[in-house]
Enzyme design. Structure first.
Site, PDB file in Angstrom:
ATOM      1  CB  THR A 133       7.393  19.627  24.166  1.00  0.00           C
ATOM      2  OG1 THR A 133       6.393  18.703  23.778  1.00  0.00           O
ATOM      3  CG2 THR A 133       7.059  20.141  25.563  1.00  0.00           C
ATOM      4  CG  ASP A 134       3.458  18.731  20.483  1.00  0.00           C
ATOM      5  OD1 ASP A 134       3.923  18.151  21.482  1.00  0.00           O
ATOM      6  OD2 ASP A 134       3.047  18.115  19.469  1.00  0.00           O
ATOM      7  CD  GLU A 135       3.865  15.638  25.676  1.00  0.00           C
ATOM      8  OE1 GLU A 135       3.566  15.602  26.875  1.00  0.00           O
ATOM      9  OE2 GLU A 135       4.292  14.669  25.049  1.00  0.00           O
ATOM     10  CE1 TYR A 159       9.240  16.686  28.822  1.00  0.00           C
ATOM     11  CE2 TYR A 159       7.146  16.479  27.641  1.00  0.00           C
ATOM     12  CZ  TYR A 159       8.506  16.784  27.645  1.00  0.00           C
ATOM     13  OH  TYR A 159       9.124  17.204  26.486  1.00  0.00           O
ATOM     14  CE  LYS A 163      10.843  21.012  27.388  1.00  0.00           C
ATOM     15  NZ  LYS A 163      12.313  21.074  27.189  1.00  0.00           N
TER      16      LYS A 163
HETATM   17  P1  NAD Z   1      16.197  12.567  26.077  1.00  0.00           P
HETATM   18  O1  NAD Z   1      15.560  12.193  27.360  1.00  0.00           O
HETATM   19  O2  NAD Z   1      16.477  11.503  25.067  1.00  0.00           O
HETATM   20  O3  NAD Z   1      17.597  13.294  26.372  1.00  0.00           O
HETATM   21  C1  NAD Z   1      17.760  14.252  27.378  1.00  0.00           C
HETATM   22  C2  NAD Z   1      19.254  14.452  27.601  1.00  0.00           C
HETATM   23  O4  NAD Z   1      19.423  15.454  28.609  1.00  0.00           O
HETATM   24  C3  NAD Z   1      19.978  13.191  28.108  1.00  0.00           C
HETATM   25  O5  NAD Z   1      21.180  13.004  27.404  1.00  0.00           O
HETATM   26  C4  NAD Z   1      20.257  13.485  29.572  1.00  0.00           C
HETATM   27  O6  NAD Z   1      21.426  12.843  30.073  1.00  0.00           O
HETATM   28  C5  NAD Z   1      20.397  15.011  29.546  1.00  0.00           C
HETATM   29  N1  NAD Z   1      20.089  15.623  30.849  1.00  0.00           N
HETATM   30  C6  NAD Z   1      19.016  15.390  31.644  1.00  0.00           C
HETATM   31  N2  NAD Z   1      19.093  16.141  32.762  1.00  0.00           N
HETATM   32  C7  NAD Z   1      20.219  16.888  32.652  1.00  0.00           C
HETATM   33  C8  NAD Z   1      20.824  17.869  33.471  1.00  0.00           C
HETATM   34  N3  NAD Z   1      20.282  18.224  34.642  1.00  0.00           N
HETATM   35  N4  NAD Z   1      21.969  18.450  33.046  1.00  0.00           N
HETATM   36  C9  NAD Z   1      22.543  18.091  31.866  1.00  0.00           C
HETATM   37  N5  NAD Z   1      22.019  17.152  31.060  1.00  0.00           N
HETATM   38  C10 NAD Z   1      20.859  16.554  31.441  1.00  0.00           C
HETATM   39  O7  NAD Z   1      15.300  13.721  25.484  1.00  0.00           O
HETATM   40  P2  NAD Z   1      14.955  14.067  23.940  1.00  0.00           P
HETATM   41  O8  NAD Z   1      13.808  13.261  23.517  1.00  0.00           O
HETATM   42  O9  NAD Z   1      16.207  14.046  23.165  1.00  0.00           O
HETATM   43  O10 NAD Z   1      14.448  15.581  24.118  1.00  0.00           O
HETATM   44  C11 NAD Z   1      15.365  16.667  24.066  1.00  0.00           C
HETATM   45  C12 NAD Z   1      14.595  17.958  24.265  1.00  0.00           C
HETATM   46  O11 NAD Z   1      13.622  18.096  23.254  1.00  0.00           O
HETATM   47  C13 NAD Z   1      13.850  18.023  25.606  1.00  0.00           C
HETATM   48  O12 NAD Z   1      13.952  19.324  26.106  1.00  0.00           O
HETATM   49  C14 NAD Z   1      12.405  17.683  25.225  1.00  0.00           C
HETATM   50  O13 NAD Z   1      11.517  18.315  26.121  1.00  0.00           O
HETATM   51  C15 NAD Z   1      12.330  18.279  23.843  1.00  0.00           C
HETATM   52  N6  NAD Z   1      11.375  17.648  22.923  1.00  0.00           N
HETATM   53  C16 NAD Z   1      11.402  16.300  22.730  1.00  0.00           C
HETATM   54  C17 NAD Z   1      10.527  15.730  21.787  1.00  0.00           C
HETATM   55  C18 NAD Z   1      10.519  14.232  21.499  1.00  0.00           C
HETATM   56  O14 NAD Z   1       9.666  13.769  20.752  1.00  0.00           O
HETATM   57  N7  NAD Z   1      11.456  13.454  22.041  1.00  0.00           N
HETATM   58  C19 NAD Z   1       9.637  16.537  21.085  1.00  0.00           C
HETATM   59  C20 NAD Z   1       9.625  17.921  21.339  1.00  0.00           C
HETATM   60  C21 NAD Z   1      10.520  18.467  22.247  1.00  0.00           C
HETATM   61  O1  DAU Z   2       4.778  15.792  21.700  1.00  0.00           O
HETATM   62  C1  DAU Z   2       6.135  15.901  21.998  1.00  0.00           C
HETATM   63  C2  DAU Z   2       6.494  14.941  23.106  1.00  0.00           C
HETATM   64  O2  DAU Z   2       6.508  13.642  22.529  1.00  0.00           O
HETATM   65  C3  DAU Z   2       7.819  15.255  23.771  1.00  0.00           C
HETATM   66  O3  DAU Z   2       7.744  16.503  24.402  1.00  0.00           O
HETATM   67  C4  DAU Z   2       8.168  14.168  24.796  1.00  0.00           C
HETATM   68  O4  DAU Z   2       9.456  14.415  25.335  1.00  0.00           O
HETATM   69  C5  DAU Z   2       8.173  12.837  24.092  1.00  0.00           C
HETATM   70  O5  DAU Z   2       8.436  11.795  25.007  1.00  0.00           O
HETATM   71  C6  DAU Z   2       6.840  12.587  23.396  1.00  0.00           C
HETATM   72  O6  DAU Z   2       5.790  12.419  24.390  1.00  0.00           O
HETATM   73  P1  DAU Z   2       4.623  11.328  24.209  1.00  0.00           P
HETATM   74  O7  DAU Z   2       4.065  11.009  25.526  1.00  0.00           O
HETATM   75  O8  DAU Z   2       3.682  11.738  23.127  1.00  0.00           O
HETATM   76  O9  DAU Z   2       5.536  10.114  23.610  1.00  0.00           O
HETATM   77  P2  DAU Z   2       5.512   8.542  23.951  1.00  0.00           P
HETATM   78  O10 DAU Z   2       6.404   7.897  22.925  1.00  0.00           O
HETATM   79  O11 DAU Z   2       5.778   8.260  25.375  1.00  0.00           O
HETATM   80  O12 DAU Z   2       4.014   8.127  23.636  1.00  0.00           O
HETATM   81  C7  DAU Z   2       3.454   8.352  22.349  1.00  0.00           C
HETATM   82  C8  DAU Z   2       2.003   7.896  22.413  1.00  0.00           C
HETATM   83  O13 DAU Z   2       1.967   6.469  22.549  1.00  0.00           O
HETATM   84  C9  DAU Z   2       1.256   8.454  23.603  1.00  0.00           C
HETATM   85  O14 DAU Z   2      -0.104   8.705  23.214  1.00  0.00           O
HETATM   86  C10 DAU Z   2       1.282   7.319  24.624  1.00  0.00           C
HETATM   87  C11 DAU Z   2       1.285   6.082  23.751  1.00  0.00           C
HETATM   88  N1  DAU Z   2       2.009   4.921  24.301  1.00  0.00           N
HETATM   89  C12 DAU Z   2       3.278   5.096  24.765  1.00  0.00           C
HETATM   90  C13 DAU Z   2       3.978   4.048  25.298  1.00  0.00           C
HETATM   91  C14 DAU Z   2       5.380   4.229  25.829  1.00  0.00           C
HETATM   92  C15 DAU Z   2       1.397   3.668  24.325  1.00  0.00           C
HETATM   93  O15 DAU Z   2       0.247   3.488  23.864  1.00  0.00           O
HETATM   94  N2  DAU Z   2       2.103   2.619  24.836  1.00  0.00           N
HETATM   95  C16 DAU Z   2       3.361   2.758  25.359  1.00  0.00           C
HETATM   96  O16 DAU Z   2       3.924   1.742  25.838  1.00  0.00           O
END
Ligand code: NAD
Ligand code: DAU
Length: 353
Positions: A133-135, A159, A163
Site C-alpha cells: 500500500t501507499d500508506e 495497519y 504492512k
Molecule cells: P480485505 O480486507 O477486503 O480482504 C483481505 C482478505 O484477506 C479477506 O478475504 C480475508 O479473509 C483474508 N485474510 C485475512 N487474514 C488472513 C490470513 N491470516 N490468512 C488467509 N487469509 C486472510 O482487503 P483488500 O482491501 O482487498 O486488500 C487486499 C490487499 O491489498 C491487502 O494486502 C491491502 O493491504 C492491500 N491494499 C489495499 C488497498 C485498498 O484500497 N483496499 C490499497 C492498496 C493496497
Molecule cells: O491508501 C491505500 C489504503 O486505502 C489501503 O492500504 C487500506 O487497506 C484501505 O483501507 C485504504 O485506507 P484508508 O484509511 O485511506 O481508507 P478508508 O476508506 O478507511 O478511508 C478513506 C478516507 O476517508 C480516510 O481519510 C478516512 C476517511 N473516512 C473513512 C471512514 C471509514 C471518513 O472520513 N469517514 C469514515 O467513516
C-alpha cells in the site's frame, strides 16, 4: 500452469480472481481464512468453474501452505491476504501484527522452501508478488511531490506499520535468499465487493439506509482513488514483466479530498436513486471526531509502471464511481448480508451511538 492467490475472497483479491479467470486459462488456487472481510459470495459467479480451487485456511499455517504448494505447483504466488482497515488497527492492532507480519513471514518461509526445491526453469520463472500500500510512506504535505518508489518509509498507523514490516520481510527474503519477489504500492481502491467499513461503500450504504454520512475531522484529507479493476490489470502486468526485486507504485492520478468524494457520491445517488422525501443525500453528511493519527494526504507518482510496463488507469473517477454506485444499487442482497451480525458491533464501536 497454476497461480496461488492469498486473500482472494476479500475486496481486491476477489476482483483479481474474476479478472484473472476472465483473461487466462490457468488454474487459480485461492487461499483465504474467511475473516469478517472475506466472503465466498464474492466468488459465487465462479461456481462450476474448475479452474478456481478455493481453500479456507491461514497464510500462517505452514503445513497447509506447504501442502498446497507441493500439490498445485504454482508458477507464482500473489499475496493479497491482510488485515486491511486502518480504523480497526487503531482499536485492535494484534490481528494486524499476526497476519500482516507473522503470517507473511510464515508464508515467505513456506514459499522459499517450495521455490528452493524447484528445477532450473521453473525456479527461474517463479514469482512472489507482494501487494502492498501507499500508506507505508506516511503522510504528504499539501504541496509535496507525490510518493515515488524511493520515498522513505514513514508508516503512521498500526495497519501501515504492519504492512511496512511485511514489505521489509519480502525485500530481505529477496536480498538474502534470492526469492524472486515483486512488490507493489497501490493507492485507495474502490469498486464492487468493497466492504462497507471503508469510506465509499460505507457512504453508499448509509445514504440509502437514511443514516448519517460520517466525515472524519474537516473532511479535507486527500486520497488518490483507483478503480479496483485498474489495480488488477496493473498487478497482472507487474507479474508478467516486472523486474525482479523491484517495487512499483500504482495510482489513479486522481487526488480528491474526502468531502468532495462524499458530495460526488451524494449527487450520483440523487440522480440514480433519489430520496423518497425529495431531499438531497448531502443533507445526511455529518462531521464526526477525527481518526487518531489521521494521515493528511496520499498521492502516488505512477510514472515508473507507465514507463517500464506501459500501464495506465483506464477508468476515470467519474465513470468508476458511477459504475460502483450502480453495482451497490444492483447488489442490495450482498450489502444486506455483509452488514448483518458483527458489522453492527463494529459501527457501534467506531462511531458510538
Ligand atoms: P480485505 O480486507 O477486503 O480482504 C483481505 C482478505 O484477506 C479477506 O478475504 C480475508 O479473509 C483474508 N485474510 C485475512 N487474514 C488472513 C490470513 N491470516 N490468512 C488467509 N487469509 C486472510 O482487503 P483488500 O482491501 O482487498 O486488500 C487486499 C490487499 O491489498 C491487502 O494486502 C491491502 O493491504 C492491500 N491494499 C489495499 C488497498 C485498498 O484500497 N483496499 C490499497 C492498496 C493496497
Ligand atoms: O491508501 C491505500 C489504503 O486505502 C489501503 O492500504 C487500506 O487497506 C484501505 O483501507 C485504504 O485506507 P484508508 O484509511 O485511506 O481508507 P478508508 O476508506 O478507511 O478511508 C478513506 C478516507 O476517508 C480516510 O481519510 C478516512 C476517511 N473516512 C473513512 C471512514 C471509514 C471518513 O472520513 N469517514 C469514515 O467513516
Amino acid at each position: 500452469m497454476t497461480i496461488l492467490v492469498t486473500g482472494g475472497a476479500g475486496f481486491i483479491g476477489s476482483n483479481f480472481v474474476h479478472a484473472w479467470l476472465a483473461a487466462q486459462a490457468e488454474v487459480l488456487v485461492n487461499l483465504d481464512k474467511l475473516t469478517y472481510a472475506g466472503n465466498l459470495r464474492n466468488l459465487h459467479a465462479l461456481a462450476g468453474d474448475d479452474r478456481h480451487f478455493f481453500v479456507q485456511g491461514d497464510i500462517g499455517d505452514t503445513t497447509l501452505v506447504s501442502q498446497l504448494l507441493a500439490t498445485h505447483q504454482p508458477r507464482a504466488v500473489l499475496h493479497f491476504a491482510a488485515e486491511s482497515h486502518v480504523d480497526r488497527s487503531i482499536h485492535g492492532p494484534m490481528d494486524f501484527i499476526q497476519t500482516n507480519v507473522v503470517g507473511t513471514f510464515h508464508l515467505l518461509e513456506s514459499v522459499r522452501a517450495y521455490w528452493s526445491g524447484l528445477g532450473g526453469t521453473a525456479q527461474q520463472a517463479f514469482r512472489f508478488l507482494h501487494v502492498s500500500t501507499d500508506e507505508v510512506f506516511g503522510s504528504l504535505a499539501a504541496d509535496a511531490p507525490a510518493f515515488s518508489e524511493t520515498h522513505a518509509y514513514e508508516p503512521n498507523s498500526p495497519y501501515s506499520a504492519s504492512k511496512a514490516a511485511s514489505d521489509h520481510l519480502v525485500r530481505a527474503w529477496h536480498h538474502t535468499y534470492g526469492l524472486p519477489v515483486l512488490t507493489t504500492h497501490c493507492s485507495n481502491n474502490y469498486g464492487p465487493y468493497h466492504f462497507p467499513e471503508k469510506l465509499i461503500p460505507l457512504v453508499i450504504h448509509h445514504a440509502l439506509a437514511g443514516k448519517p454520512l460520517p466525515i472524519y475531522g474537516d473532511g479535507m484529507q486527500v486520497r488518490d482513488w483507483l478503480y479496483v479493476q485498474d489495480h488488477c490489470k496493473a498487478l497482472m502486468r507487474v507479474l508478467q514483466a516486472g523486474r525482479l526485486g523491484e517495487t512499483y507504485n500504482i495510482g489513479g492520478w486522481n487526488e480528491k479530498p474526502n468531502i468532495e468524494v462524499v458530495r460526488t457520491l451524494c449527487r450520483l445517488l440523487d440522480e440514480l436513486q433519489p430520496r423518497s422525501d425529495g431531499q438531497a443525500y448531502a443533507n445526511q453528511i455529518t462531521f464526526v471526531k477525527d481518526r487518531a493519527g489521521h494521515d493528511r494526504r496520499y498521492a502516488i507518482d505512477a510514472r515508473k509502471i507507465e514507463q517500464e510496463l506501459g500501464w495506465r488507469p483506464e477508468e476515470s473517477f467519474e465513470s468508476g464511481l458511477r459504475k460502483t454506485v450502480q453495482w451497490y444499487l444492483a447488489h442490495s442482497e450482498w450489502v444486506k448480508e455483509v452488514t448483518s451480525g458483527s458489522y453492527r458491533n463494529w459501527i457501534g464501536q467506531n462511531y458510538g451511538s
